[in-house]
Motif scaffolding. Structure first.
Motif, PDB file in Angstrom:
ATOM      1  N   ASP A   1      41.932  32.177  38.412  1.00 49.21           N
ATOM      2  CA  ASP A   1      42.567  33.327  37.501  1.00 49.21           C
ATOM      3  C   ASP A   1      41.604  34.276  37.402  1.00 49.21           C
ATOM      4  N   VAL A   2      40.069  34.183  37.759  1.00 48.95           N
ATOM      5  CA  VAL A   2      39.028  35.119  37.730  1.00 48.95           C
ATOM      6  C   VAL A   2      39.323  35.938  39.149  1.00 48.95           C
ATOM      7  N   ARG A   3      39.633  35.280  39.997  1.00 49.97           N
ATOM      8  CA  ARG A   3      39.775  36.189  41.562  1.00 49.97           C
ATOM      9  C   ARG A   3      41.026  37.071  41.099  1.00 49.97           C
ATOM     10  N   GLU A   4      41.960  36.614  40.441  1.00 51.12           N
ATOM     11  CA  GLU A   4      43.027  37.522  40.430  1.00 51.12           C
ATOM     12  C   GLU A   4      42.745  38.722  39.285  1.00 51.12           C
ATOM     13  N   GLU A   5      41.784  38.466  38.233  1.00 45.96           N
ATOM     14  CA  GLU A   5      41.425  39.497  37.362  1.00 45.96           C
ATOM     15  C   GLU A   5      40.521  40.454  38.098  1.00 45.96           C
ATOM     16  N   VAL A   6      39.979  40.224  39.013  1.00 48.50           N
ATOM     17  CA  VAL A   6      38.749  41.113  39.917  1.00 48.50           C
ATOM     18  C   VAL A   6      39.691  41.816  40.742  1.00 48.50           C
ATOM     19  N   PHE A   7      40.798  41.253  41.271  1.00 50.12           N
ATOM     20  CA  PHE A   7      41.720  42.122  42.033  1.00 50.12           C
ATOM     21  C   PHE A   7      42.556  43.030  41.333  1.00 50.12           C
ATOM     22  N   ALA A   8      42.804  42.664  40.064  1.00 52.58           N
ATOM     23  CA  ALA A   8      43.566  43.547  39.102  1.00 52.58           C
ATOM     24  C   ALA A   8      42.969  44.665  38.799  1.00 52.58           C
ATOM     25  N   SER A   9      41.641  44.359  38.539  1.00 53.21           N
ATOM     26  CA  SER A   9      40.862  45.588  37.828  1.00 53.21           C
ATOM     27  C   SER A   9      40.265  46.472  39.007  1.00 53.21           C
ATOM     28  N   SER A  10      40.375  46.279  40.323  1.00 54.44           N
ATOM     29  CA  SER A  10      39.851  46.812  41.293  1.00 54.44           C
ATOM     30  C   SER A  10      40.908  47.933  41.920  1.00 54.44           C
ATOM     31  N   GLY A  11      40.316  49.007  42.358  1.00 58.71           N
ATOM     32  CA  GLY A  11      41.185  49.918  42.989  1.00 58.71           C
ATOM     33  C   GLY A  11      41.466  49.467  44.541  1.00 58.71           C
ATOM     34  N   PRO A  12      42.326  50.282  44.956  1.00 57.47           N
ATOM     35  CA  PRO A  12      42.789  50.008  46.103  1.00 57.47           C
ATOM     36  C   PRO A  12      41.497  50.073  47.333  1.00 57.47           C
ATOM     37  N   ASP A  13      41.019  49.018  47.967  1.00 57.03           N
ATOM     38  CA  ASP A  13      40.278  48.782  49.254  1.00 57.03           C
ATOM     39  C   ASP A  13      40.830  49.355  50.369  1.00 57.03           C
ATOM     40  N   PRO A  14      40.337  50.542  50.706  1.00 52.78           N
ATOM     41  CA  PRO A  14      40.781  51.158  52.087  1.00 52.78           C
ATOM     42  C   PRO A  14      40.637  50.333  53.466  1.00 52.78           C
ATOM     43  N   ILE A  15      39.741  49.417  53.319  1.00 55.29           N
ATOM     44  CA  ILE A  15      39.892  48.337  54.463  1.00 55.29           C
ATOM     45  C   ILE A  15      40.836  47.446  54.620  1.00 55.29           C
ATOM     46  N   ARG A  16      41.554  47.029  53.534  1.00 59.47           N
ATOM     47  CA  ARG A  16      42.551  46.105  53.385  1.00 59.47           C
ATOM     48  C   ARG A  16      44.074  46.824  53.474  1.00 59.47           C
ATOM     49  N   THR A  17      44.461  46.172  54.326  1.00 56.10           N
ATOM     50  CA  THR A  17      46.065  46.727  54.749  1.00 56.10           C
ATOM     51  C   THR A  17      47.096  46.485  53.726  1.00 56.10           C
TER      52      THR A  17
END
Length: 273
Positions: free
Chosen positions: A113-129
């Motif tokens: 759940d915390v991992r998902e919260e971090v991903f949701a609050s982050s902007g797009p990461d240009p390194i990730r496709t």
């Protein structure tokens, strides 16, 4: 603070070294001792990064992710196994290689759940496709802050730090003071695509190089850059030196607590060409 390519390199190195191994997990410093005991003897089953956040997943019941953010002074280093030295918050050891974490801003044991919260609050990461740059643009276009400030906002482009923001703006001759609300969708797509290419190259090479072939030391007959950050750049930490393209003196000023570098002659555009 490390830029995003460093965290992705760490995720890759940790996975290559420890994935599938039964690991000795400890906290020599003692501040992560309870969590380390929960993980000790388990296997590392996944590593991933988003922006400046690193997640290590272990095959244990309950909370199974170690969430790491290095912050300003944190370091995570791999070396041959030997007795730990200094204040090691977390050690991952397979008997041959040890990864020691020192001085992080965060080192915590969390669930999905915390991992998902971090991903949701982050902007797009240009390194990730698997990221959608439109998410970052939607946040960017609502702001009247300068584009140079907004590129440092991890909710807009995760993993971008001071070097990449200065260099990508120079590469497209963009005025760092253009408000976010005046950045067109096309200009944002151009910025994001260039960040994706530069940062992916940073993952591969382990350094930040942003100059075109015609502006390298070899092409221009100048000394290579001597800086602990490594790499050849146009404006970052080059205040007072001549622009590699036009010869104008590179300038620097504080912007929201961080040094901004730019060329006042080259960087006059509001939109990418």
């Amino acid at each position: 603070m490390p830029e995003g390519h460093v965290i992705h390199r760490l995720a890759r190195a940790l996975g290559d070294t420890f994935m599938g191994e039964e690991l000795a997990i400890s906290s020599p410093q003692g501040r992560f001792a309870v969590e380390a005991a929960h993980l000790d003897g388990s296997e590392l089953i996944a590593t991933e990064a988003i922006g400046k956040h690193l997640f290590l997943r272990f095959d244990v019941p309950g909370p199974d992710y170690v969430h790491i953010h290095l912050g300003l002074i944190g370091k995570l280093q791999l070396a041959p196994s030997a007795p730990p030295r200094g204040a090691v918050r977390l050690r991952v050891d397979d008997g041959r290689t040890a990864a020691d974490l020192r001085g992080p801003q965060w080192c915590r044991l969390v669930g999905a759940d915390v991992r998902e919260e971090v991903f949701a609050s982050s902007g797009p990461d240009p390194i990730r496709t698997d990221m959608d740059p439109a998410v970052g643009y939607d946040r960017l276009r609502r702001s009247g802050k300068p584009i140079a400030a907004l590129l440092m906002d991890q909710r807009i482009a995760a993993g971008v730090g001071n070097i990449y923001r200065a260099e990508v703006l120079y590469r497209h001759r963009l005025d760092p003071d253009v408000p976010g609300r005046e950045i067109t969708p096309r200009t944002w797509r151009t910025i994001y695509a260039d960040l994706a290419a530069l940062m992916a190259d940073g993952v591969r090479q382990g350094r930040i190089d942003t100059v075109l072939d015609e502006h390298t030391p070899e092409a221009q007959g100048r000394p290579a850059r001597d800086d602990p950050h490594g790499g050849e750049v146009y404006v970052y930490r080059r205040q007072g030196q001549p622009c590699l393209v036009c010869g104008t003196e590179i300038r620097s000023r504080l912007l929201e607590g961080r040094n901004l570098y730019w060329c006042p002659r080259c960087q006059r555009r509001k939109h990418a060409a």
